[in-house]
Design a protein around this motif. Sequence first.
Motif, PDB file in Angstrom:
ATOM      1  N   HIS A  90       0.847  -1.193   0.000  1.00 57.75           N
ATOM      2  CA  HIS A  90       0.000   0.000   0.000  1.00 57.75           C
ATOM      3  C   HIS A  90       0.884   1.246   0.000  1.00 57.75           C
ATOM      4  O   HIS A  90       1.870   1.324   0.728  1.00 57.75           O
ATOM      5  N   ARG A  91       0.515   2.227  -0.816  1.00 53.51           N
ATOM      6  CA  ARG A  91       1.355   3.430  -0.933  1.00 53.51           C
ATOM      7  C   ARG A  91       1.463   4.186   0.392  1.00 53.51           C
ATOM      8  O   ARG A  91       2.470   4.841   0.654  1.00 53.51           O
ATOM      9  N   LEU A  92       0.439   4.087   1.243  1.00 56.17           N
ATOM     10  CA  LEU A  92       0.531   4.748   2.543  1.00 56.17           C
ATOM     11  C   LEU A  92       1.489   4.018   3.481  1.00 56.17           C
ATOM     12  O   LEU A  92       2.093   4.634   4.357  1.00 56.17           O
ATOM     13  N   ILE A  93       1.624   2.719   3.290  1.00 52.26           N
ATOM     14  CA  ILE A  93       2.610   1.969   4.073  1.00 52.26           C
ATOM     15  C   ILE A  93       4.013   2.444   3.705  1.00 52.26           C
ATOM     16  O   ILE A  93       4.879   2.624   4.571  1.00 52.26           O
ATOM     17  N   ARG A  94       4.234   2.661   2.422  1.00 59.95           N
ATOM     18  CA  ARG A  94       5.534   3.192   1.988  1.00 59.95           C
ATOM     19  C   ARG A  94       5.778   4.570   2.584  1.00 59.95           C
ATOM     20  O   ARG A  94       6.905   4.924   2.937  1.00 59.95           O
ATOM     21  N   LEU A  95       4.705   5.341   2.704  1.00 60.52           N
ATOM     22  CA  LEU A  95       4.829   6.689   3.249  1.00 60.52           C
ATOM     23  C   LEU A  95       5.212   6.665   4.729  1.00 60.52           C
ATOM     24  O   LEU A  95       5.907   7.566   5.207  1.00 60.52           O
ATOM     25  N   THR A  96       4.786   5.641   5.450  1.00 61.59           N
ATOM     26  CA  THR A  96       5.155   5.546   6.870  1.00 61.59           C
ATOM     27  C   THR A  96       6.657   5.350   7.045  1.00 61.59           C
ATOM     28  O   THR A  96       7.222   5.753   8.062  1.00 61.59           O
ATOM     29  N   VAL A  97       7.289   4.734   6.061  1.00 61.64           N
ATOM     30  CA  VAL A  97       8.743   4.541   6.133  1.00 61.64           C
ATOM     31  C   VAL A  97       9.457   5.881   6.015  1.00 61.64           C
ATOM     32  O   VAL A  97      10.448   6.144   6.707  1.00 61.64           O
ATOM     33  N   LEU A  98       8.926   6.737   5.150  1.00 58.00           N
ATOM     34  CA  LEU A  98       9.532   8.055   4.947  1.00 58.00           C
ATOM     35  C   LEU A  98       9.185   9.021   6.074  1.00 58.00           C
ATOM     36  O   LEU A  98       9.935   9.966   6.331  1.00 58.00           O
ATOM     37  N   SER A  99       8.054   8.774   6.727  1.00 53.43           N
ATOM     38  CA  SER A  99       7.593   9.690   7.785  1.00 53.43           C
ATOM     39  C   SER A  99       7.161   8.886   9.010  1.00 53.43           C
ATOM     40  O   SER A  99       5.963   8.770   9.299  1.00 53.43           O
ATOM     41  N   PRO A 100       8.109   8.329   9.732  1.00 49.49           N
ATOM     42  CA  PRO A 100       7.766   7.474  10.884  1.00 49.49           C
ATOM     43  C   PRO A 100       6.982   8.198  11.970  1.00 49.49           C
ATOM     44  O   PRO A 100       6.233   7.563  12.716  1.00 49.49           O
ATOM     45  N   ASP A 101       7.119   9.524  12.066  1.00 47.31           N
ATOM     46  CA  ASP A 101       6.390  10.276  13.090  1.00 47.31           C
ATOM     47  C   ASP A 101       4.875  10.239  12.852  1.00 47.31           C
ATOM     48  O   ASP A 101       4.093  10.423  13.793  1.00 47.31           O
ATOM     49  N   LEU A 178      -8.660   8.958   0.811  1.00 50.56           N
ATOM     50  CA  LEU A 178      -8.183   7.712   1.415  1.00 50.56           C
ATOM     51  C   LEU A 178      -7.034   7.097   0.618  1.00 50.56           C
ATOM     52  O   LEU A 178      -6.728   5.925   0.773  1.00 50.56           O
ATOM     53  N   ALA A 179      -6.434   7.909  -0.251  1.00 56.58           N
ATOM     54  CA  ALA A 179      -5.189   7.547  -0.955  1.00 56.58           C
ATOM     55  C   ALA A 179      -5.378   6.911  -2.323  1.00 56.58           C
ATOM     56  O   ALA A 179      -4.425   6.383  -2.896  1.00 56.58           O
ATOM     57  N   ALA A 180      -6.583   6.951  -2.881  1.00 57.34           N
ATOM     58  CA  ALA A 180      -6.746   6.471  -4.253  1.00 57.34           C
ATOM     59  C   ALA A 180      -6.026   7.411  -5.210  1.00 57.34           C
ATOM     60  O   ALA A 180      -6.031   8.634  -5.026  1.00 57.34           O
ATOM     61  N   VAL A 181      -5.403   6.842  -6.219  1.00 56.48           N
ATOM     62  CA  VAL A 181      -4.756   7.650  -7.252  1.00 56.48           C
ATOM     63  C   VAL A 181      -5.508   7.406  -8.555  1.00 56.48           C
ATOM     64  O   VAL A 181      -5.254   6.439  -9.268  1.00 56.48           O
TER      65      VAL A 181
END
Length: 202
Positions: A90-101, A178-181
Amino acid sequence: MFNMYISQFILDENAEHSLTYNLITILVKYDLFSFPETYVNEDYIPEKVLWSNIVRQSIEIYEENRWRRNLENRNELVRYFKIHPTLCEHRLIRLTVLSPDAKLELLVLVALGSAVIKKATCTICNKQSFDIVKHLIMECHVLLTERNVMLYKIVDELPIQKSVDIFNLDDDLLEVLLAAVNDTVYDLDPKVWSRMMFYVAK
C-alpha cells in the motif's frame, strides 16, 4: 531420471504417483506447463536467472488476477479496490517509512480505506449511517471543524485547477482522501500528494 518423471506425467502414466506431481501441478496452476513440455520435446530449459524471472512474473500475474477477481465480486470492497487496485505494498505503508512520526495516523487511514462498506452507528454523533467510513470523514457534524481545517489545508496545498478538479469529484473525493490515485490526481507532485495524505491522516 528427471526426463522419465516429466515424460511420465505428460503421458499421464500414474501421474499422481509421480515424484514430480506436485511440481507439475504448480507449473500448470501458474501457466508454466509449456516449459517442461519444451524440455521433453526440445531438451531446453531457460537459464536460471531467466527462469527465475519467468516464474516470478507468472506467479505475480496469477495471484494479482485472483486477488482482483475476489475484490471485484464483493460490493462491500468496491471502494478498497479503487484505493488499492494492485497487489503490492500500500502506498501509505511506503509513506510511513519516509515519515515514521506519522506512522500511526497513516495506518489508521489505511484501515479506514480497507474497511468494508457497512451500516453502523457513529460513536461520535450517535447517528446511523449506511457507510460509516464516509460518514466519519465527510458527514459527521461533530467533526465539522476538524474536517474544514483538513480541507482548507488541502486546498492551500494544491494548484488552483487541481483543487477544483479534486473537489468536483463528488463520491470519488472520499476515495482520493483515502489515498486512491485516479485520473484526477495521478499527475500530482509526489511531495504534494504526501502532504495531502498527512493532512487527512492528522
